[in-house]
Design an enzyme around this catalytic site. Structure first.
Site, mmCIF file in Angstrom:
data_model
loop_
_atom_site.group_PDB
_atom_site.id
_atom_site.type_symbol
_atom_site.label_atom_id
_atom_site.label_comp_id
_atom_site.label_asym_id
_atom_site.label_seq_id
_atom_site.Cartn_x
_atom_site.Cartn_y
_atom_site.Cartn_z
ATOM 1 N N TYR A 68 -14.552 -1.331 -15.149
ATOM 2 C CA TYR A 68 -13.796 -0.066 -15.061
ATOM 3 C C TYR A 68 -13.282 0.264 -16.453
ATOM 4 O O TYR A 68 -12.769 -0.608 -17.149
ATOM 5 C CB TYR A 68 -12.626 -0.263 -14.095
ATOM 6 C CG TYR A 68 -12.135 0.973 -13.362
ATOM 7 C CD1 TYR A 68 -12.973 1.696 -12.523
ATOM 8 C CD2 TYR A 68 -10.800 1.386 -13.478
ATOM 9 C CE1 TYR A 68 -12.506 2.795 -11.822
ATOM 10 C CE2 TYR A 68 -10.323 2.488 -12.777
ATOM 11 C CZ TYR A 68 -11.177 3.187 -11.951
ATOM 12 O OH TYR A 68 -10.703 4.275 -11.251
ATOM 13 N N ALA B 180 3.092 -2.075 3.921
ATOM 14 C CA ALA B 180 2.881 -3.327 3.189
ATOM 15 C C ALA B 180 2.310 -4.357 4.153
ATOM 16 O O ALA B 180 2.646 -4.355 5.341
ATOM 17 C CB ALA B 180 4.193 -3.833 2.597
ATOM 18 N N GLY C 286 0.815 -1.212 0.000
ATOM 19 C CA GLY C 286 0.000 0.000 0.000
ATOM 20 C C GLY C 286 0.845 1.257 0.000
ATOM 21 O O GLY C 286 2.082 1.203 0.016
ATOM 22 N N ASN C 287 0.187 2.401 0.006
ATOM 23 C CA ASN C 287 0.895 3.684 0.018
ATOM 24 C C ASN C 287 1.529 4.004 1.361
ATOM 25 O O ASN C 287 2.490 4.778 1.431
ATOM 26 C CB ASN C 287 -0.058 4.809 -0.372
ATOM 27 C CG ASN C 287 -0.206 4.918 -1.876
ATOM 28 O OD1 ASN C 287 0.744 5.283 -2.563
ATOM 29 N ND2 ASN C 287 -1.367 4.561 -2.391
ATOM 30 N N THR D 37 -4.939 4.764 3.315
ATOM 31 C CA THR D 37 -4.322 6.016 2.916
ATOM 32 C C THR D 37 -5.359 6.891 2.203
ATOM 33 O O THR D 37 -5.462 8.094 2.459
ATOM 34 C CB THR D 37 -3.130 5.745 1.979
ATOM 35 O OG1 THR D 37 -2.289 4.767 2.586
ATOM 36 C CG2 THR D 37 -2.356 7.010 1.711
ATOM 37 N N THR E 31 -9.506 25.432 17.822
ATOM 38 C CA THR E 31 -8.937 24.967 16.546
ATOM 39 C C THR E 31 -8.769 23.451 16.536
ATOM 40 O O THR E 31 -9.114 22.770 15.556
ATOM 41 C CB THR E 31 -7.581 25.665 16.312
ATOM 42 O OG1 THR E 31 -7.783 27.077 16.409
ATOM 43 C CG2 THR E 31 -7.013 25.325 14.953
ATOM 44 N N ASP F 237 -5.735 -3.124 -5.408
ATOM 45 C CA ASP F 237 -6.251 -3.316 -4.044
ATOM 46 C C ASP F 237 -7.773 -3.124 -4.043
ATOM 47 O O ASP F 237 -8.500 -3.785 -3.299
ATOM 48 C CB ASP F 237 -5.574 -2.362 -3.046
ATOM 49 C CG ASP F 237 -5.673 -0.887 -3.432
ATOM 50 O OD1 ASP F 237 -5.910 -0.543 -4.618
ATOM 51 O OD2 ASP F 237 -5.507 -0.041 -2.533
ATOM 52 N N ARG F 238 -8.261 -2.257 -4.919
ATOM 53 C CA ARG F 238 -9.703 -2.012 -5.014
ATOM 54 C C ARG F 238 -10.406 -3.251 -5.547
ATOM 55 O O ARG F 238 -11.440 -3.678 -5.026
ATOM 56 C CB ARG F 238 -9.963 -0.811 -5.944
ATOM 57 C CG ARG F 238 -9.239 0.456 -5.499
ATOM 58 C CD ARG F 238 -9.429 1.600 -6.483
ATOM 59 N NE ARG F 238 -10.824 1.979 -6.608
ATOM 60 C CZ ARG F 238 -11.286 2.825 -7.534
ATOM 61 N NH1 ARG F 238 -10.449 3.355 -8.416
ATOM 62 N NH2 ARG F 238 -12.555 3.121 -7.568
HETATM 63 N N1 LIG Z 1 0.175 -4.515 13.543
HETATM 64 C C1 LIG Z 1 0.074 -3.381 12.848
HETATM 65 N N2 LIG Z 1 1.192 -2.809 12.360
HETATM 66 C C2 LIG Z 1 1.111 -1.671 11.658
HETATM 67 N N3 LIG Z 1 -0.033 -1.030 11.367
HETATM 68 C C3 LIG Z 1 -1.182 -1.553 11.829
HETATM 69 C C4 LIG Z 1 -1.183 -2.751 12.583
HETATM 70 N N4 LIG Z 1 -2.477 -3.033 12.875
HETATM 71 C C5 LIG Z 1 -3.222 -2.068 12.352
HETATM 72 N N5 LIG Z 1 -2.478 -1.153 11.710
HETATM 73 C C6 LIG Z 1 -3.033 0.048 11.065
HETATM 74 O O1 LIG Z 1 -3.264 -0.225 9.699
HETATM 75 C C7 LIG Z 1 -2.985 0.942 8.938
HETATM 76 C C8 LIG Z 1 -2.732 0.524 7.532
HETATM 77 O O2 LIG Z 1 -3.963 0.665 6.846
HETATM 78 P P1 LIG Z 1 -4.266 -0.087 5.502
HETATM 79 O O3 LIG Z 1 -4.202 -1.549 5.764
HETATM 80 O O4 LIG Z 1 -5.538 0.424 4.976
HETATM 81 O O5 LIG Z 1 -3.018 0.270 4.633
HETATM 82 P P2 LIG Z 1 -2.533 1.640 3.999
HETATM 83 O O6 LIG Z 1 -1.190 1.358 3.442
HETATM 84 O O7 LIG Z 1 -2.707 2.788 4.921
HETATM 85 O O8 LIG Z 1 -3.560 1.883 2.922
HETATM 86 P P3 LIG Z 1 -3.437 1.591 1.423
HETATM 87 O O9 LIG Z 1 -3.361 0.095 1.312
HETATM 88 O O10 LIG Z 1 -4.737 2.181 1.000
HETATM 89 O O11 LIG Z 1 -2.260 2.325 0.899
HETATM 90 C C9 LIG Z 1 -1.818 1.567 9.645
HETATM 91 O O12 LIG Z 1 -1.791 2.948 9.388
HETATM 92 C C10 LIG Z 1 -2.143 1.282 11.110
HETATM 93 O O13 LIG Z 1 -2.914 2.319 11.668
HETATM 94 C C1 LIG Z 2 -6.850 4.694 -4.729
HETATM 95 C C2 LIG Z 2 -5.673 3.921 -4.176
HETATM 96 C C3 LIG Z 2 -4.562 4.895 -3.779
HETATM 97 C C4 LIG Z 2 -6.164 3.189 -2.918
HETATM 98 O O1 LIG Z 2 -5.148 2.448 -2.350
HETATM 99 C C5 LIG Z 2 -5.151 2.887 -5.205
HETATM 100 O O2 LIG Z 2 -6.144 1.964 -5.500
HETATM 101 C C6 LIG Z 2 -4.649 3.526 -6.477
HETATM 102 O O3 LIG Z 2 -3.567 4.037 -6.514
HETATM 103 N N1 LIG Z 2 -5.481 3.497 -7.566
HETATM 104 C C7 LIG Z 2 -5.108 3.988 -8.860
HETATM 105 C C8 LIG Z 2 -6.202 4.783 -9.512
HETATM 106 C C9 LIG Z 2 -7.460 3.993 -9.785
HETATM 107 O O4 LIG Z 2 -7.796 3.040 -9.067
HETATM 108 O O5 LIG Z 2 -8.151 4.329 -10.778
HETATM 109 K K LIG Z 3 -6.269 0.110 0.623
#
Ligand SMILES: Nc1ncnc2c1ncn2[C@@H]1O[C@H](COP(=O)(O)OP(=O)(O)OP(=O)(O)O)[C@@H](O)[C@H]1O
Ligand SMILES: CC(C)(CO)[C@@H](O)C(=O)NCCC(=O)O
Ligand SMILES: [K+]
EC number: 2.7.1.33
Length: 243
Positions: A86, A12, A8-9, A119, A171, A95-96
Site C-alpha cells: 500500500y 468493538a 470498528g466504526n 460499516t 419504494t 483491520d484491512r
Molecule cells: N453478538 C453480537 N453483538 C453485536 N453485533 C453482532 C453480534 N453478532 C453479530 N453482530 C453483527 O456484527 C456487526 C458488526 O460488523 P463488523 O464486525 O463488520 O463490525 P463493524 O464495526 O460494523 O465494521 P467495521 O469493523 O468495518 O467498522 C453488527 O452490526 C451486527 O449486525
Molecule cells: C475502510 C475502513 C473504514 C474499514 O473498516 C477502515 O479500514 C479505514 O478507516 N481505513 C482507512 C483508509 C485506508 O484504509 O486507506
Molecule cells: K471491518
C-alpha cells in the site's frame, strides 16, 4: 492467553485466544469498551493487541491503560508476516491488513481476494508470495440505506428485513432490492474479474454482514466471520519478541 481488541466504526470486538483457538468473542461499545474489565477478570490474559479505525475516546483509552499486560498497538510500524505494498501505509486501516494476514495464514502460497462487509465493504488482494497489493473501499449495507434516506427528500429509511422482489414494486422494495442486489452484483463482479486475472484465486468473505447469494464460484469462496480477529492474533504472536 491473547486478548484481541478490534475497534470498528460501528462496534468493538474483543476475542480471547488460547493458542490458535478462539475461546470467546465479546461485542462491545466502541466508545466505552465497558466489558473489558470483565473479560480481563474471566481469563488469564498474557498479552493484547489493539487495532482501531477510529480515534479513541478518553474512556476507552483509560480502560486500556488500566490493563496490566503488554499491549501491541497495531500501526504502520508493526512488523507483519506479509509485505505491505500500500503506498500510504500510514493511512491504511489496519483491520484491512488483519483480514489479509488471517487469510494468508489459512492459505499461504495462494492468491486471495478478501472481502470484509462491515460499516464499509473492503476488497483486498494478497498474492501467492504474501504481498498485499492494496484494495478498494465501498459503502456498507447500513450506510447505503442511510445514504439513500439522508441525501434525498423522498426516500424513507428502509430496513433490511422485509419483502424482497427482483425488481422493486414500490419504494420500499425498490430500495431494499437496490441495496442488496447492488452489493451482491458488486461482490460477484469482483470475484469474477479477479478470478479471470488470477485463475487460482481463493476468496474470503468476512464481517458482520454476511451475504449468501447464487454464484457458480461458490467452491472458491470461504466464509469466516472471525478472519480479522484471527489475523490480529497472528500479528500479536508474530511480534512476541518485540513486546
Ligand atoms: N453478538 C453480537 N453483538 C453485536 N453485533 C453482532 C453480534 N453478532 C453479530 N453482530 C453483527 O456484527 C456487526 C458488526 O460488523 P463488523 O464486525 O463488520 O463490525 P463493524 O464495526 O460494523 O465494521 P467495521 O469493523 O468495518 O467498522 C453488527 O452490526 C451486527 O449486525
Ligand atoms: C475502510 C475502513 C473504514 C474499514 O473498516 C477502515 O479500514 C479505514 O478507516 N481505513 C482507512 C483508509 C485506508 O484504509 O486507506
Ligand atoms: K471491518
Amino acid at each position: 492467553m491473547n486478548l484481541i481488541i478490534d475497534i470498528g466504526n460501528t462496534i468493538a470486538k474483543m476475542a480471547v485466544f488460547d493458542g490458535g483457538r478462539i475461546v470467546e468473542v465479546v461485542y462491545d461499545s466502541n466508545l466505552t469498551l465497558e466489558r473489558l474489565p470483565e473479560v480481563c477478570r474471566t481469563y488469564t490474559i498474557e498479552k493484547a493487541i489493539v487495532a482501531t479505525v477510529i480515534d479513541l475516546s478518553r474512556e476507552v483509552l483509560s480502560q486500556l491503560e488500566d490493563m496490566a499486560v503488554p499491549i501491541l498497538w497495531l500501526n504502520e510500524k508493526t512488523s507483519l508476516p506479509v509485505e505491505n505494498l500500500y503506498e500510504t501505509p500510514r493511512t491504511l486501516g489496519y483491520d484491512r491488513m488483519a483480514a489479509v494476514v488471517g487469510a494468508n495464514e489459512q492459505f499461504p502460497g495462494r492468491d486471495i481476494l478478501v472481502i470484509d462487509a462491515g460499516t464499509c465493504i473492503t476488497y483486498e488482494f494478497v498474492d501467492a508470495a504474501a504481498r498485499y497489493h492494496g484494495g478498494n473501499i465501498s459503502p456498507g449495507l447500513q450506510m447505503r440505506f442511510k445514504a439513500l434516506h439522508q441525501f434525498t427528500g423522498r426516500l424513507p429509511m428502509v430496513a433490511l428485513e422485509g419483502r424482497m422482489v427482483p425488481m422493486g414494486k414500490d419504494t420500499d422494495t425498490a430500495i431494499r432490492a437496490g441495496v442488496l442486489k447492488g452489493i451482491e452484483y458488486e461482490i460477484s463482479g469482483y470475484v469474477t474479474a479477479m478470478k479471470h486475472k488470477y485463475p487460482e484465486l481463493l476468496v474470503f468473505l468476512t464481517g458482520g454482514d454476511d451475504f449468501s447469494f447464487d454464484t457458480n464460484l461458490k467452491s472458491i469462496i470461504f466464509a469466516d466471520r472471525f478472519l480479522v480477529l484471527k489475523g490480529l492474533n497472528r500479528i500479536l504472536n508474530y511480534n512476541n519478541d518485540r513486546l
